[in-house]
Design a protein around this motif. Structure first.
Motif, short mmCIF file in Angstrom:
data_model
loop_
_atom_site.label_atom_id
_atom_site.label_comp_id
_atom_site.label_asym_id
_atom_site.label_seq_id
_atom_site.Cartn_x
_atom_site.Cartn_y
_atom_site.Cartn_z
N UNK A 20 0.83 -1.20 0.00
CA UNK A 20 0.00 0.00 0.00
C UNK A 20 0.87 1.26 0.00
N UNK A 82 -8.70 8.59 -3.74
CA UNK A 82 -8.53 7.21 -3.26
C UNK A 82 -7.43 6.50 -4.05
N UNK A 83 -6.71 5.61 -3.36
CA UNK A 83 -5.71 4.75 -3.99
C UNK A 83 -5.93 3.34 -3.44
N UNK A 84 -6.19 2.38 -4.32
CA UNK A 84 -6.32 0.98 -3.92
C UNK A 84 -5.29 0.18 -4.69
N UNK A 85 -4.73 -0.87 -4.08
CA UNK A 85 -3.80 -1.70 -4.83
C UNK A 85 -3.96 -3.16 -4.47
N UNK A 95 -1.38 -3.87 -9.20
CA UNK A 95 -2.46 -3.09 -9.81
C UNK A 95 -2.78 -1.95 -8.86
N UNK A 97 -5.34 1.46 -8.42
CA UNK A 97 -6.60 2.02 -8.90
C UNK A 97 -6.80 3.35 -8.17
N UNK A 99 -8.72 7.26 -7.86
CA UNK A 99 -9.76 8.22 -8.26
C UNK A 99 -9.39 9.58 -7.69
N UNK A 114 -10.88 8.61 -13.03
CA UNK A 114 -10.40 7.35 -12.47
C UNK A 114 -9.28 6.86 -13.36
N UNK A 115 -8.32 6.18 -12.78
CA UNK A 115 -7.19 5.68 -13.55
C UNK A 115 -6.69 4.39 -12.92
N UNK A 116 -6.28 3.43 -13.76
CA UNK A 116 -5.64 2.25 -13.22
C UNK A 116 -4.27 2.07 -13.85
N UNK B 83 -11.59 -2.16 -17.38
CA UNK B 83 -11.81 -0.95 -16.59
C UNK B 83 -13.17 -0.40 -16.97
N UNK B 100 -16.64 3.34 -10.49
CA UNK B 100 -15.63 2.79 -11.38
C UNK B 100 -15.21 1.44 -10.81
N UNK B 118 -11.50 -4.41 -8.08
CA UNK B 118 -11.47 -3.22 -7.24
C UNK B 118 -12.66 -2.34 -7.63
N UNK B 120 -14.99 1.22 -6.67
CA UNK B 120 -15.08 2.49 -5.95
C UNK B 120 -16.28 3.28 -6.46
#
Lengths: 139, 124
Positions: A20, A82-85, A95, A97, A99, A114-116, B83, B100, B118, B120
């Motif tokens: 994280x 937000x940041x998720x991994x 990965x 993710x 927003x 949003x971006x991954x 995505x 998303x 994932x 959100x």
């Protein structure tokens, strides 16, 4: 419950960062580079990298860099919400993710996005971006 | 019939959200023990735990409307990153919720399972 850990990487020589923290560090580095020194994004991609930007597909660091440098604004400011991994199943791969909001000069309202990213370890102990998908989230 | 990756991704997305909206317990079959879901920041691992989470969300009915689907090969053999952005309508709610979601699909027995997931909501 903890996910299996990817291998340790070494942007900070004497520390081992948990996934994280690695993801957050990467995200901060990516967007601060985007916002203050956009041409340097080139070094975060390789020839095999893929970007899909608002539906447009690009491959390779040069093409990706040309696209990002050619966006119709000189200044911008990303604010991350937000940041998720998660580990991606590719050895050491992560990965990420994201927003957040994007502020462009002269625009009254921020744009939501949003971006991954799929980050792959480099032999030098850092990461490069293998997959990158970006979408604005319209009202 | 062999489908191109974009068509495969769209077909998966339609199947996933239709299952979610009409037969939520059927989602169990799309995950395996190794699967991971991060749902609004909460981390869950394994098909059983993921199914429990999704089937116990505080609404019985919902309706997903998909706005965009993007996909790329993930670098895992046969793997696809998908995505999605769209809106979620809950009964009794005046406004739809924007969301998303990303999936990492891995081939299994001629189909795919969801290895990474994932989700959100995109708040104003």
């Amino acid at each position: 419950m903890d996910f299996p850990e990817p291998q340790a990487v070494d942007p900070f020589p004497t520390q081992v960062l948990d996934p994280d923290s690695l993801a957050k560090a990467f995200v901060e580095h990516y967007y601060s580079t985007f916002d203050t020194n956009r041409t340097n994004l080139l070094s975060l991609y390789e020839d095999s990298s893929m970007l899909t930007f608002e539906g447009e597909k690009l491959q390779g660091a040069q093409n990706i860099s040309a696209k990002l440098n050619g966006l119709p604004f000189t200044h911008c400011s990303h604010h991350i919400s937000t940041v998720d991994c998660q580990p991606s199943g590719v050895p050491g791969g992560m990965l990420v993710f994201v927003s957040g909001n994007l502020q462009l000069p002269g625009e009254e309202h921020q744009l939501r996005f949003s971006q991954m990213f799929h980050l792959i370890p480099t032999p030098q102990g850092s990461f490069y971006i293998y997959n990158d998908i970006f979408r604005l989230n319209y009202a | 019939m062999e489908m191109d990756p974009d068509s495969l991704a769209k077909a998966f997305v339609e199947h996933y959200y239709r299952t979610f909206d009409t037969n939520r317990s059927g989602l169990l079959g799309l995950y395996q023990d190794s699967s991971m879901l991060t749902f609004e920041g909460q981390k869950i691992q394994g098909a059983q735990n993921i199914a429990v989470k999704l089937t116990s969300l505080p609404f019985q009915h919902c309706s997903h409307h998909i706005s965009t689907v993007d996909c790329q090969p993930s670098g895992a053999p046969g793997g696809m990153l998908v995505f999605v952005s769209g809106t979620l309508q809950l009964p009794g709610e005046e406004h739809q919720l924007k969301f998303s979601q990303m999936f990492h699909l891995i081939p299994a027995q001629g189909s795919f399972f969801v290895f990474n997931d994932i989700f959100r909501l995109n708040y104003a």
